[in-house]
Every structure is written in structure tokens, then in C-alpha cells.
Scaffold this active site. Sequence first.
Site, PDB file in Angstrom:
ATOM      1  N   HIS A  72      42.925  41.685  44.659  1.00  0.00           N
ATOM      2  CA  HIS A  72      41.728  41.886  45.475  1.00  0.00           C
ATOM      3  C   HIS A  72      41.489  40.625  46.306  1.00  0.00           C
ATOM      4  O   HIS A  72      41.920  39.525  45.924  1.00  0.00           O
ATOM      5  CB  HIS A  72      40.511  42.166  44.586  1.00  0.00           C
ATOM      6  CG  HIS A  72      40.552  43.514  43.924  1.00  0.00           C
ATOM      7  ND1 HIS A  72      39.473  44.059  43.255  1.00  0.00           N
ATOM      8  CD2 HIS A  72      41.554  44.441  43.849  1.00  0.00           C
ATOM      9  CE1 HIS A  72      39.798  45.250  42.794  1.00  0.00           C
ATOM     10  NE2 HIS A  72      41.056  45.507  43.126  1.00  0.00           N
ATOM     11  N   GLU A  74      38.908  38.710  46.768  1.00  0.00           N
ATOM     12  CA  GLU A  74      38.220  37.590  46.106  1.00  0.00           C
ATOM     13  C   GLU A  74      39.157  36.858  45.144  1.00  0.00           C
ATOM     14  O   GLU A  74      39.181  35.624  45.098  1.00  0.00           O
ATOM     15  CB  GLU A  74      36.990  38.097  45.325  1.00  0.00           C
ATOM     16  CG  GLU A  74      35.960  38.836  46.178  1.00  0.00           C
ATOM     17  CD  GLU A  74      36.174  40.339  46.200  1.00  0.00           C
ATOM     18  OE1 GLU A  74      37.338  40.780  46.337  1.00  0.00           O
ATOM     19  OE2 GLU A  74      35.186  41.079  46.094  1.00  0.00           O
ATOM     20  N   CYS A 103      33.908  43.662  42.760  1.00  0.00           N
ATOM     21  CA  CYS A 103      34.030  44.586  41.639  1.00  0.00           C
ATOM     22  C   CYS A 103      33.838  43.800  40.331  1.00  0.00           C
ATOM     23  O   CYS A 103      33.655  42.582  40.337  1.00  0.00           O
ATOM     24  CB  CYS A 103      35.399  45.265  41.664  1.00  0.00           C
ATOM     25  SG  CYS A 103      36.758  44.172  41.194  1.00  0.00           S
ATOM     26  N   CYS A 106      36.471  40.998  39.949  1.00  0.00           N
ATOM     27  CA  CYS A 106      36.252  39.852  40.838  1.00  0.00           C
ATOM     28  C   CYS A 106      34.995  39.097  40.440  1.00  0.00           C
ATOM     29  O   CYS A 106      34.961  37.859  40.516  1.00  0.00           O
ATOM     30  CB  CYS A 106      36.168  40.324  42.283  1.00  0.00           C
ATOM     31  SG  CYS A 106      37.763  40.910  42.905  1.00  0.00           S
TER      32      CYS A 106
HETATM   33 ZN   LIG Z   1      37.646  43.154  43.056  1.00  0.00          ZN
END
Ligand SMILES: [Zn+2]
Length: 176
Positions: A72, A74, A103, A106
Site C-alpha cells: 500500500h 503508506e 486501512c 497502514c
Molecule cells: Zn493500507
Amino acid sequence: MNSSNSTHPTAYPEEATLDERDGRYLRKAIVWSHAARRRGNRPFGSVIVSAAGEVLAEAGNSNNETGDCTAHAEVNALRALAGRNISREELAGATLYASGEPCVMCAGAIFWSNIGRVVFGIDAERLRVFRGERQDQRDAELSCRDVFRASPHPIECIGPALIDEASAAHDGAWKT
Ligand SMILES: [Zn+2]
């Protein structure tokens, strides 16, 4: 307790107003979300900025390019900090900008980084409209704020913000 909200259980979170500096860096994260999409990934971007205004790291999502489900934006940005000798104190004063609400994974990674401030664009609720009902595209329905609230050190969280701009990269991106 906000009783007016409880009468509208489906209401989306209210948009936060950003100052010039936060707006500038969140827009930079949004630029990364478009770049990620152009490269065949989910449209998310992230930028980490020190208290002094230095961009420490920036990245887009690279799930499809790498085959790594944890890639992801981040997490990619946080991993770019590795080996850079940035102290935990400096990270406590830094801000992570994310084009979409972080999320659960993250948010956990942000917690471990010691970064003390998060500004995000489109919120998870509005994102679900773009994601649709396909099981493999659904997120875990836990807000990053729930994770941050459980942190023993304070993590300030601002968002959703620049919702229209942050949403644009998602338009039509979740059909396949
Ligand atoms: Zn994430």
C-alpha cells in the site's frame, strides 16, 4: 455525543478544512494516486513530511506491479524511510499524507513508525462506493481512528479532506 448525526446513520464524515501547507502535501499524495493507477495499481498515494517541511518519503500503491499485498502507498512510503537515520523524535513531529483513509494495516504501520500526525483525502465510507460489493475488493470495516485511539502515543488524524480531488483517481478504477 452528537445527537443530530445519530438520526442519519448513513451520513458520510464531514470534510475537514486544510491550511495551505496541508493542502499542498495532500495534493502531492493525490498526484501519486494517479501515478499508481497509471501503472496498473489501486489509486492510492502517500507523502511523509517532516515538521520543518522536508519531504522525507513519497510513494504510490504498487500491489499489482509487485504482487505484494502489503504494498500500500503508506507502507511503501514508510519503508522508504528505512536506513535513513530519522529519529523517532523527528518522526513524532512528521505528518503522513494519504490520498485515501489508511486501512487497518497502514494505520498499524503508522503507529509503529511513531509518526504523530495523519492527513487523509477520501474516507473509507466514500471509498466503499467506488470499491463496490465484490468480496475481494472490500476493506476491513475499522477506521484508522480506531487504531490511533488505541495508541499509547498521540496520533492526530485529520480527514476526510479535498474529497472531490481525492475521489477523482477512483472514478472507474475498481471495475476490474
Ligand atoms: Zn493500507
